[in-house]
Design an enzyme around this catalytic site. Sequence first.
Site, PDB file in Angstrom:
ATOM      1  CE  LYS A 265      40.655  -9.664 -40.717  1.00  0.00           C
ATOM      2  NZ  LYS A 265      39.545  -9.062 -41.465  1.00  0.00           N
TER       3      LYS A 265
ATOM      4  CD  GLU B  39      34.932  -8.636 -41.492  1.00  0.00           C
ATOM      5  OE1 GLU B  39      35.183  -9.847 -41.663  1.00  0.00           O
ATOM      6  OE2 GLU B  39      35.821  -7.775 -41.357  1.00  0.00           O
TER       7      GLU B  39
ATOM      8  NE  ARG C 123      38.494  -2.239 -44.168  1.00  0.00           N
ATOM      9  CZ  ARG C 123      38.931  -3.253 -44.903  1.00  0.00           C
ATOM     10  NH1 ARG C 123      39.093  -3.108 -46.200  1.00  0.00           N
ATOM     11  NH2 ARG C 123      39.201  -4.405 -44.338  1.00  0.00           N
TER      12      ARG C 123
HETATM   13  C1  3PG Z   1      39.645  -7.787 -44.746  1.00  0.00           C
HETATM   14  O1  3PG Z   1      39.409  -6.772 -44.137  1.00  0.00           O
HETATM   15  O2  3PG Z   1      39.482  -8.896 -44.255  1.00  0.00           O
HETATM   16  C2  3PG Z   1      40.227  -7.670 -46.088  1.00  0.00           C
HETATM   17  O3  3PG Z   1      40.399  -6.371 -46.491  1.00  0.00           O
HETATM   18  C3  3PG Z   1      39.523  -8.429 -47.158  1.00  0.00           C
HETATM   19  O4  3PG Z   1      40.514  -8.655 -48.043  1.00  0.00           O
HETATM   20  P1  3PG Z   1      40.261  -8.896 -49.585  1.00  0.00           P
HETATM   21  O5  3PG Z   1      39.797  -7.580 -50.146  1.00  0.00           O
HETATM   22  O6  3PG Z   1      41.625  -9.283 -50.111  1.00  0.00           O
HETATM   23  O7  3PG Z   1      39.256  -9.967 -49.726  1.00  0.00           O
END
Ligand code: 3PG
Length: 218
Positions: free
Chosen positions: A136, A48, A52
């Site tokens: 999600k 994924e 950003r």
């Molecule tokens: C996402 O977009 O799913 C999260 O920012 C991932 O989160 P993590 O950095 O805590 O793994």
Amino acid sequence: MWIDRQNAPFIDSFCKQSPIIPVVAMHCASDAIPLANALLAGGIKVIEITLRTSAALESIQLIASQVPQMKVAAGTVLNPDQYQQAINAGAELVISPGITTPLLEAGQDNQVPLLPGISSASELMQIMQLGYSRCKFFPAEAAGSIAMLKALQGPFGQIRFCPTGGITEDNARSFLRLKNVMCVGGSWLSPRELIKQQDWPAITRIAQHSLAKCQVPS
Ligand code: 3PG
């Protein structure tokens, strides 16, 4: 009668490719292909890329066109414009951290399905009303973690989740053992520092180690 407007079978087969999905913010598009190859070498077949950073769309495009074994999803998609940009870049799945009506409508019957982010029973009911049954769960740790997912199983037994946000190599397995969890995602699989150093063997090792640690009986 409830109608699937999301293409749940596609999402199930997409997520089945990998119980753990790296969530990556790409800062340099030229790292995209070596990163995808490093993850593949470690057994991970889904990535994924979050919208950003300014390198995100080009990274998606490079992986989609040049690393066919890697399935690529666009993450942090916040509105229909970004949804379309992700499709144009070649994303096979679009993932959002939350929901808006325009985004959910853009995802209905879309050839490139949407995995919307939810963190409450009310949001779940909203997405179900629009034909969604896969989502999600974000931010997983902060929004109630395993206890919350277990509690949602009762009233929403047909819903399947991909928890992200606070998942680590150490807690991933506990999430994956839940009946309503289809896969988990997280940034731990591709640390920014290692990408910056282009330490691809280290990323392959993290993938291998994490996959081995996450084996759940089928
Ligand atoms: C996402 O977009 O799913 C999260 O920012 C991932 O989160 P993590 O950095 O805590 O793994």
